[in-house]
Scaffold this motif. Structure first.
Motif, PDB file in Angstrom:
ATOM      1  N   LEU A 147      36.661  35.097  39.044  1.00 40.79           N
ATOM      2  CA  LEU A 147      37.955  34.663  38.520  1.00 40.79           C
ATOM      3  C   LEU A 147      37.686  33.654  37.419  1.00 40.79           C
ATOM      4  CD1 LEU A 147      39.955  34.282  41.852  1.00 40.79           C
ATOM      5  CD2 LEU A 147      40.132  36.122  40.171  1.00 40.79           C
ATOM      6  N   ILE A 148      38.039  34.028  36.205  1.00 41.40           N
ATOM      7  CA  ILE A 148      37.795  33.176  35.046  1.00 41.40           C
ATOM      8  C   ILE A 148      38.979  32.236  34.873  1.00 41.40           C
ATOM      9  CG2 ILE A 148      37.352  33.143  32.571  1.00 41.40           C
ATOM     10  CD1 ILE A 148      36.420  36.095  32.896  1.00 41.40           C
ATOM     11  N   ASP A 149      38.718  30.947  34.907  1.00 40.92           N
ATOM     12  CA  ASP A 149      39.799  29.971  34.728  1.00 40.92           C
ATOM     13  C   ASP A 149      40.406  30.102  33.336  1.00 40.92           C
ATOM     14  OD1 ASP A 149      39.461  28.884  37.254  1.00 40.92           O
ATOM     15  OD2 ASP A 149      38.003  27.390  36.552  1.00 40.92           O
ATOM     16  N   PRO A 150      41.695  29.822  33.222  1.00 47.61           N
ATOM     17  CA  PRO A 150      42.333  29.885  31.896  1.00 47.61           C
ATOM     18  C   PRO A 150      41.949  28.697  31.045  1.00 47.61           C
ATOM     19  CG  PRO A 150      43.890  29.054  33.509  1.00 47.61           C
ATOM     20  CD  PRO A 150      42.652  29.444  34.278  1.00 47.61           C
ATOM     21  N   PRO A 151      42.204  28.759  29.752  1.00 49.04           N
ATOM     22  CA  PRO A 151      41.974  27.589  28.895  1.00 49.04           C
ATOM     23  C   PRO A 151      42.903  26.446  29.298  1.00 49.04           C
ATOM     24  CG  PRO A 151      42.369  29.583  27.589  1.00 49.04           C
ATOM     25  CD  PRO A 151      42.734  29.906  28.996  1.00 49.04           C
ATOM     26  N   LYS A 152      42.564  25.268  28.886  1.00 49.78           N
ATOM     27  CA  LYS A 152      43.396  24.100  29.173  1.00 49.78           C
ATOM     28  C   LYS A 152      44.813  24.324  28.655  1.00 49.78           C
ATOM     29  CE  LYS A 152      43.542  19.076  28.599  1.00 49.78           C
ATOM     30  NZ  LYS A 152      42.865  17.887  27.997  1.00 49.78           N
ATOM     31  N   GLY A 153      45.782  24.026  29.520  1.00 47.31           N
ATOM     32  CA  GLY A 153      47.174  24.186  29.141  1.00 47.31           C
ATOM     33  C   GLY A 153      47.762  25.531  29.507  1.00 47.31           C
ATOM     34  N   ARG A 154      46.934  26.461  29.987  1.00 42.66           N
ATOM     35  CA  ARG A 154      47.409  27.777  30.415  1.00 42.66           C
ATOM     36  C   ARG A 154      47.282  27.887  31.925  1.00 42.66           C
ATOM     37  NH1 ARG A 154      48.303  31.551  26.371  1.00 42.66           N
ATOM     38  NH2 ARG A 154      48.450  30.458  24.375  1.00 42.66           N
ATOM     39  N   ALA A 155      48.150  28.695  32.528  1.00 41.51           N
ATOM     40  CA  ALA A 155      48.209  28.735  33.991  1.00 41.51           C
ATOM     41  C   ALA A 155      47.516  29.945  34.599  1.00 41.51           C
ATOM     42  CB  ALA A 155      49.674  28.711  34.445  1.00 41.51           C
ATOM     43  N   VAL A 156      47.411  31.031  33.873  1.00 41.08           N
ATOM     44  CA  VAL A 156      46.934  32.296  34.450  1.00 41.08           C
ATOM     45  C   VAL A 156      45.517  32.597  33.974  1.00 41.08           C
ATOM     46  CG1 VAL A 156      47.362  34.766  34.655  1.00 41.08           C
ATOM     47  CG2 VAL A 156      49.291  33.176  34.567  1.00 41.08           C
ATOM     48  N   GLY A 157      44.636  32.834  34.926  1.00 37.97           N
ATOM     49  CA  GLY A 157      43.263  33.187  34.592  1.00 37.97           C
ATOM     50  C   GLY A 157      43.084  34.673  34.444  1.00 37.97           C
ATOM     51  N   THR A 158      41.852  35.136  34.584  1.00 32.97           N
ATOM     52  CA  THR A 158      41.507  36.537  34.420  1.00 32.97           C
ATOM     53  C   THR A 158      40.545  36.943  35.529  1.00 32.97           C
ATOM     54  OG1 THR A 158      41.608  36.226  32.022  1.00 32.97           O
ATOM     55  CG2 THR A 158      40.628  38.266  32.813  1.00 32.97           C
ATOM     56  N   MET A 159      40.736  38.139  36.089  1.00 37.60           N
ATOM     57  CA  MET A 159      39.805  38.690  37.059  1.00 37.60           C
ATOM     58  C   MET A 159      38.852  39.632  36.355  1.00 37.60           C
ATOM     59  SD  MET A 159      40.526  40.844  40.563  1.00 37.60           S
ATOM     60  CE  MET A 159      41.131  39.407  41.456  1.00 37.60           C
ATOM     61  N   LEU A 160      37.562  39.420  36.559  1.00 37.73           N
ATOM     62  CA  LEU A 160      36.520  40.257  35.953  1.00 37.73           C
ATOM     63  C   LEU A 160      35.686  40.876  37.067  1.00 37.73           C
ATOM     64  CD1 LEU A 160      34.873  41.283  33.531  1.00 37.73           C
ATOM     65  CD2 LEU A 160      33.657  39.090  33.530  1.00 37.73           C
ATOM     66  N   VAL A 161      35.551  42.193  37.042  1.00 35.00           N
ATOM     67  CA  VAL A 161      34.844  42.934  38.091  1.00 35.00           C
ATOM     68  C   VAL A 161      33.703  43.723  37.462  1.00 35.00           C
ATOM     69  CG1 VAL A 161      35.078  44.609  39.953  1.00 35.00           C
ATOM     70  CG2 VAL A 161      37.038  43.178  39.321  1.00 35.00           C
ATOM     71  N   ARG A 162      32.552  43.667  38.121  1.00 35.78           N
ATOM     72  CA  ARG A 162      31.370  44.419  37.685  1.00 35.78           C
ATOM     73  C   ARG A 162      30.767  45.116  38.895  1.00 35.78           C
ATOM     74  NH1 ARG A 162      25.864  43.745  37.656  1.00 35.78           N
ATOM     75  NH2 ARG A 162      24.692  44.342  35.761  1.00 35.78           N
ATOM     76  N   ALA A 163      30.409  46.382  38.736  1.00 35.42           N
ATOM     77  CA  ALA A 163      29.803  47.135  39.837  1.00 35.42           C
ATOM     78  C   ALA A 163      28.811  48.132  39.270  1.00 35.42           C
ATOM     79  CB  ALA A 163      30.875  47.859  40.641  1.00 35.42           C
ATOM     80  N   LEU A 164      27.894  48.575  40.117  1.00 38.26           N
ATOM     81  CA  LEU A 164      26.894  49.563  39.729  1.00 38.26           C
ATOM     82  C   LEU A 164      27.207  50.911  40.339  1.00 38.26           C
ATOM     83  CD1 LEU A 164      23.556  47.553  40.165  1.00 38.26           C
ATOM     84  CD2 LEU A 164      25.021  47.725  38.144  1.00 38.26           C
ATOM     85  N   ALA A 165      26.927  51.966  39.593  1.00 39.39           N
ATOM     86  CA  ALA A 165      27.061  53.320  40.132  1.00 39.39           C
ATOM     87  C   ALA A 165      25.896  53.562  41.081  1.00 39.39           C
ATOM     88  CB  ALA A 165      27.056  54.336  38.995  1.00 39.39           C
ATOM     89  N   ALA A 166      26.193  53.693  42.342  1.00 42.91           N
ATOM     90  CA  ALA A 166      25.136  53.797  43.357  1.00 42.91           C
ATOM     91  C   ALA A 166      24.366  55.122  43.221  1.00 42.91           C
ATOM     92  CB  ALA A 166      25.759  53.700  44.749  1.00 42.91           C
TER      93      ALA A 166
END
Length: 209
Positions: free
Chosen positions: A190-209
């Motif tokens: 979960l990437i925190d938002p910049p200062k003064g913003r309320a909503v962050g970003t979800m970043l997902v990474r996975a490998l093809a098994a």
């Protein structure tokens, strides 16, 4: 109005991306909804020589950046207006192409495989993962990387966004659904938002098994 027409209308009204970022770079990869914020392409590892597919490629800027680093890229977007803008801006780059198609239809109809698949606020957020993820996995090389980002679940309430419903998942939820469809080593941040913003970003990474 069809889904493609809805997304095309949204695309036509979108603000063009800047020609350079705050550092003066002409190309860059941005995982978040904020300019000059968040991690860069390094989470993908070296991309030179790798075949990259972006589902929901928009104006093509993120994919174009990876191509400048030595990747070959194919961008797919449901909105015809997106392909037109991407070709106009990035059509001069060798090893980069764009197509207009719905993600599941495209994946069902082609037989090419990819080393990296991206979805930045794109198809993975808007298409049922139980339909889309098996198709993505079937078009990935073993050990390939799937990476995608979207808003954290519930950050805008249970309502339609843009031209479709979101398929939000918690970090644990993404872990379960990804491993259930042939992926491993799932990492969610979960990437925190910049200062003064309320909503962050979800970043997902996975490998093809």
């Amino acid at each position: 109005m069809s889904l493609a027409e809805s997304w095309d209308r949204y695309a036509v009204g979108s603000k063009p991306r800047r020609s350079v970022n705050a550092k003066g770079d002409a190309t860059w990869l941005n995982w978040t909804q904020y300019a000059d914020h968040g991690p860069d392409e390094s989470i993908l590892g070296p991309v030179a020589g790798r075949r990259v597919l972006e589902l929901g490629s928009g104006s093509g800027s993120n994919l174009a950046h990876l191509v400048t680093l030595g990747a070959t890229g194919l961008g797919v977007d449901i909105a015809p207006a997106r392909e037109a803008v991407a070709r106009e801006r990035w059509g001069h780059l060798p090893g980069l192409e764009f197509r207009t198609a719905e993600a599941t239809a495209f994946l069902n109809e082609m037989d090419e495989t990819f080393d990296v698949v991206l979805s930045i606020f794109g198809a993975v957020w808007f298409v049922d993962p139980n339909t889309l993820l098996p198709l993505i996995r079937s078009r990935m090389t073993p050990g390939g990387i799937l990476a995608f980002s979207h808003l954290p679940p519930g950050s805008q309430g249970p309502k339609p966004v843009k031209a479709g419903l979101r398929h939000d998942r918690t970090p644990d939820g993404w872990g379960r659904v990804l491993t259930g469809h042939g992926f491993s080593d799932v990492r969610v941040s979960l990437i925190d938002p910049p200062k003064g913003r309320a909503v962050g970003t979800m970043l997902v990474r996975a490998l093809a098994a």
